[in-house]
Every structure is written in C-alpha cells, then in structure tokens.
Design a protein around this motif. Sequence first.
Motif, PDB file in Angstrom:
ATOM      1  N   TRP A 264      41.070  44.997  37.811  1.00  0.00           N
ATOM      2  CA  TRP A 264      42.539  44.940  37.827  1.00  0.00           C
ATOM      3  C   TRP A 264      43.129  46.333  38.027  1.00  0.00           C
ATOM      4  N   LEU A 265      42.576  47.314  37.338  1.00  0.00           N
ATOM      5  CA  LEU A 265      43.042  48.693  37.503  1.00  0.00           C
ATOM      6  C   LEU A 265      42.779  49.198  38.917  1.00  0.00           C
ATOM      7  N   MET A 266      41.566  48.950  39.408  1.00  0.00           N
ATOM      8  CA  MET A 266      41.190  49.430  40.737  1.00  0.00           C
ATOM      9  C   MET A 266      42.020  48.773  41.839  1.00  0.00           C
ATOM     10  N   ALA A 267      42.498  47.550  41.566  1.00  0.00           N
ATOM     11  CA  ALA A 267      43.338  46.830  42.536  1.00  0.00           C
ATOM     12  C   ALA A 267      44.797  47.267  42.460  1.00  0.00           C
ATOM     13  N   GLY A 268      45.108  48.203  41.573  1.00  0.00           N
ATOM     14  CA  GLY A 268      46.472  48.701  41.462  1.00  0.00           C
ATOM     15  C   GLY A 268      47.393  47.806  40.661  1.00  0.00           C
ATOM     16  N   GLN A 269      46.827  46.999  39.763  1.00  0.00           N
ATOM     17  CA  GLN A 269      47.600  46.100  38.889  1.00  0.00           C
ATOM     18  C   GLN A 269      48.556  45.216  39.692  1.00  0.00           C
ATOM     19  N   LYS A 270      48.065  44.650  40.780  1.00  0.00           N
ATOM     20  CA  LYS A 270      48.907  43.848  41.669  1.00  0.00           C
ATOM     21  C   LYS A 270      49.101  42.416  41.181  1.00  0.00           C
ATOM     22  N   TYR A 271      48.454  42.066  40.092  1.00  0.00           N
ATOM     23  CA  TYR A 271      48.569  40.722  39.533  1.00  0.00           C
ATOM     24  C   TYR A 271      48.540  40.832  38.022  1.00  0.00           C
ATOM     25  N   SER A 272      48.840  39.738  37.350  1.00  0.00           N
ATOM     26  CA  SER A 272      48.872  39.746  35.887  1.00  0.00           C
ATOM     27  C   SER A 272      47.459  39.694  35.319  1.00  0.00           C
ATOM     28  N   LEU A 273      47.109  40.703  34.550  1.00  0.00           N
ATOM     29  CA  LEU A 273      45.805  40.704  33.885  1.00  0.00           C
ATOM     30  C   LEU A 273      45.750  39.605  32.833  1.00  0.00           C
ATOM     31  N   THR A 274      46.821  39.453  32.072  1.00  0.00           N
ATOM     32  CA  THR A 274      46.854  38.459  31.005  1.00  0.00           C
ATOM     33  C   THR A 274      46.588  37.049  31.528  1.00  0.00           C
ATOM     34  N   LYS A 275      47.066  36.774  32.735  1.00  0.00           N
ATOM     35  CA  LYS A 275      46.875  35.438  33.315  1.00  0.00           C
ATOM     36  C   LYS A 275      45.426  35.173  33.715  1.00  0.00           C
ATOM     37  N   GLN A 276      44.588  36.199  33.684  1.00  0.00           N
ATOM     38  CA  GLN A 276      43.167  36.013  34.000  1.00  0.00           C
ATOM     39  C   GLN A 276      42.380  35.494  32.792  1.00  0.00           C
ATOM     40  N   ALA A 277      43.004  35.478  31.628  1.00  0.00           N
ATOM     41  CA  ALA A 277      42.291  35.083  30.403  1.00  0.00           C
ATOM     42  C   ALA A 277      41.797  33.642  30.472  1.00  0.00           C
ATOM     43  N   GLU A 278      42.657  32.739  30.913  1.00  0.00           N
ATOM     44  CA  GLU A 278      42.285  31.317  30.948  1.00  0.00           C
ATOM     45  C   GLU A 278      41.059  31.087  31.821  1.00  0.00           C
ATOM     46  N   GLY A 279      41.063  31.669  33.026  1.00  0.00           N
ATOM     47  CA  GLY A 279      39.928  31.492  33.932  1.00  0.00           C
ATOM     48  C   GLY A 279      38.657  32.133  33.415  1.00  0.00           C
ATOM     49  N   THR A 280      38.793  33.294  32.783  1.00  0.00           N
ATOM     50  CA  THR A 280      37.627  33.980  32.225  1.00  0.00           C
ATOM     51  C   THR A 280      36.966  33.127  31.150  1.00  0.00           C
ATOM     52  N   VAL A 281      37.781  32.648  30.230  1.00  0.00           N
ATOM     53  CA  VAL A 281      37.242  31.859  29.112  1.00  0.00           C
ATOM     54  C   VAL A 281      36.697  30.527  29.601  1.00  0.00           C
ATOM     55  N   GLN A 282      37.397  29.887  30.530  1.00  0.00           N
ATOM     56  CA  GLN A 282      36.934  28.584  31.024  1.00  0.00           C
ATOM     57  C   GLN A 282      35.577  28.704  31.698  1.00  0.00           C
ATOM     58  N   PHE A 283      35.365  29.791  32.417  1.00  0.00           N
ATOM     59  CA  PHE A 283      34.074  30.013  33.081  1.00  0.00           C
ATOM     60  C   PHE A 283      32.957  30.034  32.040  1.00  0.00           C
ATOM     61  N   PHE A 284      33.181  30.763  30.940  1.00  0.00           N
ATOM     62  CA  PHE A 284      32.159  30.851  29.896  1.00  0.00           C
ATOM     63  C   PHE A 284      32.010  29.549  29.125  1.00  0.00           C
ATOM     64  N   ILE A 285      33.107  28.902  28.842  1.00  0.00           N
ATOM     65  CA  ILE A 285      33.039  27.647  28.076  1.00  0.00           C
ATOM     66  C   ILE A 285      32.233  26.597  28.843  1.00  0.00           C
ATOM     67  N   ASN A 286      32.360  26.607  30.163  1.00  0.00           N
ATOM     68  CA  ASN A 286      31.580  25.653  30.970  1.00  0.00           C
ATOM     69  C   ASN A 286      30.081  25.858  30.762  1.00  0.00           C
ATOM     70  N   GLY A 287      29.670  27.103  30.561  1.00  0.00           N
ATOM     71  CA  GLY A 287      28.254  27.380  30.335  1.00  0.00           C
ATOM     72  C   GLY A 287      27.832  27.272  28.872  1.00  0.00           C
ATOM     73  N   LEU A 288      28.806  27.438  27.952  1.00  0.00           N
ATOM     74  CA  LEU A 288      28.498  27.418  26.531  1.00  0.00           C
ATOM     75  C   LEU A 288      28.502  26.027  25.925  1.00  0.00           C
ATOM     76  N   THR A 289      29.272  25.140  26.543  1.00  0.00           N
ATOM     77  CA  THR A 289      29.522  23.840  25.936  1.00  0.00           C
ATOM     78  C   THR A 289      28.250  23.006  25.797  1.00  0.00           C
ATOM     79  N   ALA A 290      28.118  22.405  24.632  1.00  0.00           N
ATOM     80  CA  ALA A 290      26.975  21.531  24.356  1.00  0.00           C
ATOM     81  C   ALA A 290      27.061  20.310  25.257  1.00  0.00           C
ATOM     82  N   LYS A 291      25.921  19.932  25.831  1.00  0.00           N
ATOM     83  CA  LYS A 291      25.873  18.767  26.718  1.00  0.00           C
ATOM     84  C   LYS A 291      25.757  17.484  25.907  1.00  0.00           C
TER      85      LYS A 291
END
Length: 196
Positions: A169-196
Amino acid sequence: MARSKNIEKYHAILNAALTVFAQNGFHRSSVSSIAKEAGVADGTIYIYFKNKEEILVSVFQERLGYLIETSRARIQTATDAKEALKVICHTHYSELENHLDLAYVTQIELRQSSFDMRKAIGQAVKPYITLIEGVLQRGVDEGSFRSDLDLKLTRLLLFGAMDQVVTSWLMAGQKYSLTKQAEGTVQFFINGLTAK
C-alpha cells in the motif's frame, strides 16, 4: 525509559523522532533534527536515550505496544475467533493508514536497521505474535478452525501477510484504502483455517 525524568518530554521526543524519521529516513536523520522538532536542546535527548538507534527502537516499542493493547481490548467483545481475527487485521490496517509517519517508519526504516536493532524489534513483536496465536487457538478450541492447524507457522503467516499488505500500500502511493483490505485479507485466511 530508564533514563526518563519527564514523561511528557519523553513522548515529545518520540513523536518528533517519528516525524523526522518518516520525512528524512533514519540514516539521514540526526539527533539535532529530532531535538529541534521536539523543541528541546540536543543534550536533552541523551538524558532519555543513548543514541538515535535507541530512539527508533523505542518509537517502535511504544507504538506497537499501543497497537497490541488496542487489539487486545477490542477482541474481548468478539463473538468468536473469526471475528477476533477481523478485529486484529482491521485495527492493524486502520492504525497505520491513519498514522502515515508510523507506517513509513515501521515498514521502510526498520527494515534498513542493524542486526542488533532488528533483534530488539523482534522482541517487541513477540507479544503481537502471541496475541494472534491466542486467537488461532481459540478458533481451534471453538471447533471453527482446523484441529491440525500449525499455530506457530500460521501466526507468522498472518502477521507476515498483514505486514506485506501495508508495505505494498505504501509502495503504491496509498492510492486505495488500506483499511478496506482487512476483509479480503481475513477471508483469505479463514478459508484455509476453517474446519471442514
């Protein structure tokens, strides 16, 4: 803060250092420039800190400590481990997005520090990693995360992912909301963490 005599002056120096390091870079910053920004005499700095390196480590310890305590307090009301992970990630991103000087110093300047400084910084990060591990263990205990989860590896992957998202985000010049990346970041991990 062993040499500190005045808490307000101590924090004024840390705040000034954060500003100076973010503007000039750690290696191009001087104790004199920090003193000037803080409104104190050069010699005053040495009442509180041994050198510029100790100031940088102290800035990181102070600010990361605040981030950890803020996250710890916020996850107390999380209904489950998945929500707690979202809270940690959202807090991490929003704090750095709202404090750009801190983001630059933690993501750019600390990576150019000496081995001894990196060791001290690693010690400051440990409680954060432990906090993340606790949330992962909670998820395993609740049955929402896989029981075969490698907690020690996964906590590092989570922290490393958040760290890299902030750097990008810093290297891209803060051209988008960093905070809005939280949902996608967590969802990516939850997909791998979730018990089947």
